[in-house]
Design an enzyme around this catalytic site. Structure first.
Site, short mmCIF file in Angstrom:
data_model
loop_
_atom_site.label_atom_id
_atom_site.label_comp_id
_atom_site.label_asym_id
_atom_site.label_seq_id
_atom_site.Cartn_x
_atom_site.Cartn_y
_atom_site.Cartn_z
N HIS A 306 -0.97 8.83 -3.92
CA HIS A 306 -1.97 9.89 -4.04
C HIS A 306 -1.52 10.89 -5.07
O HIS A 306 -0.32 11.17 -5.17
CB HIS A 306 -2.16 10.59 -2.68
CG HIS A 306 -3.43 11.38 -2.62
ND1 HIS A 306 -3.52 12.66 -3.10
CD2 HIS A 306 -4.65 11.05 -2.16
CE1 HIS A 306 -4.75 13.08 -2.93
NE2 HIS A 306 -5.47 12.13 -2.36
N ASP A 363 -7.45 5.79 2.70
CA ASP A 363 -8.18 4.53 2.61
C ASP A 363 -7.42 3.34 3.20
O ASP A 363 -7.98 2.25 3.32
CB ASP A 363 -8.49 4.22 1.13
CG ASP A 363 -9.45 5.23 0.54
OD1 ASP A 363 -10.44 5.54 1.21
OD2 ASP A 363 -9.20 5.73 -0.57
N1 CMC Z 1 1.06 0.72 -6.03
C1 CMC Z 1 2.10 0.59 -6.89
N2 CMC Z 1 2.54 1.57 -7.69
C2 CMC Z 1 1.92 2.75 -7.62
C3 CMC Z 1 0.81 2.98 -6.78
C4 CMC Z 1 0.40 1.91 -5.96
N3 CMC Z 1 -0.64 2.07 -5.13
N4 CMC Z 1 0.37 4.24 -6.93
C5 CMC Z 1 1.17 4.79 -7.86
N5 CMC Z 1 2.10 3.90 -8.29
C6 CMC Z 1 3.19 4.14 -9.25
C7 CMC Z 1 2.66 4.15 -10.67
O1 CMC Z 1 2.73 2.87 -11.25
C8 CMC Z 1 3.61 5.13 -11.32
O2 CMC Z 1 4.84 4.46 -11.53
P1 CMC Z 1 5.76 4.84 -12.80
O3 CMC Z 1 6.19 6.26 -12.57
O4 CMC Z 1 6.86 3.87 -12.77
O5 CMC Z 1 4.88 4.69 -14.01
C9 CMC Z 1 3.85 6.17 -10.22
O6 CMC Z 1 3.67 5.46 -8.99
C10 CMC Z 1 2.89 7.36 -10.28
O7 CMC Z 1 1.56 6.85 -10.26
P2 CMC Z 1 0.37 7.46 -11.10
O8 CMC Z 1 -0.61 6.38 -11.38
O9 CMC Z 1 0.91 8.22 -12.26
O10 CMC Z 1 -0.20 8.48 -10.05
P3 CMC Z 1 -1.61 9.16 -10.09
O11 CMC Z 1 -1.45 10.44 -9.38
O12 CMC Z 1 -2.14 9.20 -11.48
O13 CMC Z 1 -2.54 8.15 -9.27
C11 CMC Z 1 -3.60 7.07 -7.45
C12 CMC Z 1 -2.87 8.34 -7.93
C13 CMC Z 1 -4.15 7.34 -6.06
C14 CMC Z 1 -4.76 6.75 -8.39
C15 CMC Z 1 -2.59 5.90 -7.40
O14 CMC Z 1 -1.57 6.18 -6.48
C16 CMC Z 1 -3.26 4.57 -7.08
O15 CMC Z 1 -3.75 3.88 -7.99
N6 CMC Z 1 -3.31 4.18 -5.77
C17 CMC Z 1 -4.02 2.98 -5.38
C18 CMC Z 1 -5.50 3.28 -5.26
C19 CMC Z 1 -5.82 4.11 -4.05
O16 CMC Z 1 -5.35 3.85 -2.95
N7 CMC Z 1 -6.69 5.12 -4.23
C20 CMC Z 1 -7.14 6.00 -3.15
C21 CMC Z 1 -6.60 7.40 -3.32
S1 CMC Z 1 -6.78 8.42 -1.86
C22 CMC Z 1 -8.45 8.59 -1.54
C23 CMC Z 1 -9.32 9.00 -2.66
O17 CMC Z 1 -8.95 9.76 -3.55
O18 CMC Z 1 -10.45 8.55 -2.66
#
Ligand code: CMC
Length: 428
Positions: A306, A363
């Site tokens: 998140h 989720d």
């Molecule tokens: N699985 C594997 N790696 C992950 C995941 C994941 N679900 N989420 C983040 N990472 C890694 C990402 O690859 C990055 O690694 P590195 O630092 O080595 O590059 C690090 O963690 C930080 O991730 P980010 O993408 O920079 O984080 P963000 O804040 O931009 O993204 C997120 C947040 C929710 C989009 C992301 O965690 C994600 O894609 N999660 C899976 C989708 C999901 O469950 N979404 C629902 C969010 S909660 C409810 C809502 O908002 O609707």
């Protein structure tokens, strides 16, 4: 005197005011930066950028705290129903009994859809995604209810609010009925919000339908925990569209589109697809976790991670607990729930997830409950939208009532070609 931040730009030093929130969060106010220096800030994905000051929802991602209007989500989840929480979010205070009765009454009067709107459903392909139907139909409300479109007229806005909250379950249930070829079931206004929705989803005219109170309770709780989450992607979309003075139906329709994406609300559907995939491939959870760690695989653990929570999402805690209780009480064994718990355990003890502070989010477990209730997978995000509606409305209202409201219009740093001369077609 309030705290100031100092910014050094070449040999110039600039003082920028620091704003403090009611929970001692701090922000550097850069609103005068460009006027004074010609510089802008850049922050892709708004990771460090506050778009507004807001008095609706408090979220502390480090400590896993979520409060609506100051009330902890855990307390609201056990003491309120969704309509009461909607009132709290929109009007700022918990309602008195009389206020709540009046609010419920107003919502009840608006559950029906204009009869001509049902013709819309004939125009969509039967296998259309219900989120696409939802956003289109909500946008189309502005064609049928033209007496509630003016964002500067409080009475019209009030009417629009009742219509949105009251009609969303009807719109959602109709899209499901259409997809399975069953007749639409009209709302029945002596039922409460969740009862009414379940009946419109699952009743058929040829048989009596008994509403399951465990499912009503679980649904009510899910709607409450989804009701607001401050400046997330869809809420920021609602605010941004609303900032141009687009009407509330149009603003919410845009928010629904933003919610649909798998990185946002669409993750609840993606989680179940992922868990089913793991089950169908022999249940090897470890293998999936390894794939999610491998950047070249493009796989992410859906329902994990998140932007704000760097701790267990408090909504996931509540939802997991309901999953446990509901499945046990109703004796609905679900291998998907077993896999989800195993996946969580493996991920939470893996250095990759520990270092990045990736925990289950809202989720991760919600789909298990929807499945138990009998809600099909492509309707999961629609349920998220139903829950988020009061939050979107509250945020849109707060923006419109703010003295400092301006159209949302970010800037950019241009990185394209410098000026060049046009070449006629035969010289290219
Ligand atoms: N699985 C594997 N790696 C992950 C995941 C994941 N679900 N989420 C983040 N990472 C890694 C990402 O690859 C990055 O690694 P590195 O630092 O080595 O590059 C690090 O963690 C930080 O991730 P980010 O993408 O920079 O984080 P963000 O804040 O931009 O993204 C997120 C947040 C929710 C989009 C992301 O965690 C994600 O894609 N999660 C899976 C989708 C999901 O469950 N979404 C629902 C969010 S909660 C409810 C809502 O908002 O609707």
């Amino acid at each position: 005197m309030s705290e100031m931040a100092k910014l050094q730009l070449g040999d110039r030093q600039l003082e920028l005011p620091v704003i403090e929130g009611s929970e001692q969060e701090h922000a550097v106010d850069i609103s005068a930066l460009r006027a004074q220096t010609g510089y802008i800030t850049i922050d892709e994905g708004y990771v460090n950028t506050g778009s507004t000051q807001s008095a609706i929802t408090y979220l502390d991602g480090e400590n896993g705290i979520l409060r609506y209007r100051g009330y902890p989500i855990e307390q609201l989840a056990v003491n309120c129903d969704f309509v009461e929480v909607s009132y709290l979010l929109i009007y700022g205070e918990l309602p008195t009994r009389q206020q709540l009765d009046e609010f419920r009454q107003k919502l009840r009067r608006h559950t029906l859809l204009h009869e001509d709107m049902s013709a819309f459903y004939d125009g969509f392909p039967r296998d259309a995604h219900p989120m696409a139907i939802l956003s289109s139909t909500v946008s189309a409300l502005s064609t049928f209810y033209q007496d509630s479109l003016d964002p500067r007229d409080d009475e019209q806005v009030e009417l629009c609010i009742y219509r949105l909250i009251a009609k969303l379950p009807t719109i959602a249930a109709y899209s499901y009925k259409k997809s399975i070829g069953q007749p639409f079931i009209y709302p029945q206004n002596n039922l409460n919000y969740c009862q009414n929705f379940l009946r419109m989803m699952f009743a058929v005219p040829c048989e009596p339908y008994e509403i399951d109170c465990d499912f009503v309770d679980a649904l009510n709780l899910l709607l409450i925990v989804h009701a607001d989450h401050e400046q997330n992607c869809s809420t920021s979309t609602v605010r941004m569209v609303g900032s141009s003075n687009a009407n509330l139906f149009a603003s919410i329709s845009a928010g629904i589109c933003a919610l649909w994406g798998p990185l946002h609300g669409g993750a609840n559907e993606a989680v179940i697809r992922m868990l089913e995939d793991i089950r169908d491939n022999g249940g090897n959870v470890k293998k999936y976790v390894d794939m999610a760690k491998d950047k070249s695989s493009k796989v992410r653990l859906m329902g994990f991670g998140h932007r704000v929570y760097k701790n267990y999402d408090p909504r996931a805690t509540i939802i997991k607990d309901v999953c446990n209780r509901l499945l046990k009480k109703r004796n609905i064994p679900d291998p998907i729930f077993e896999i989800a718990q195993e996946l969580e355990e493996v991920a939470l003890s893996d250095d990759y997830f520990i270092e990045r502070k990736l925990y289950p989010n809202v989720d991760f477990y919600s789909g298990v409950i929807y499945r138990a209730i009998g809600i099909p997978m492509d309707m999961f995000t629609v349920l998220f939208a139903m829950g988020r509606m009061p939050g979107w409305i509250a945020q849109w209202l707060e923006m419109h009532r703010s003295e400092s409201k301006r159209i949302a219009r970010p800037r950019q740093i241009y990185t394209g070609e410098k000026e060049r001369q046009f070449k006629p077609l035969d010289q290219r």
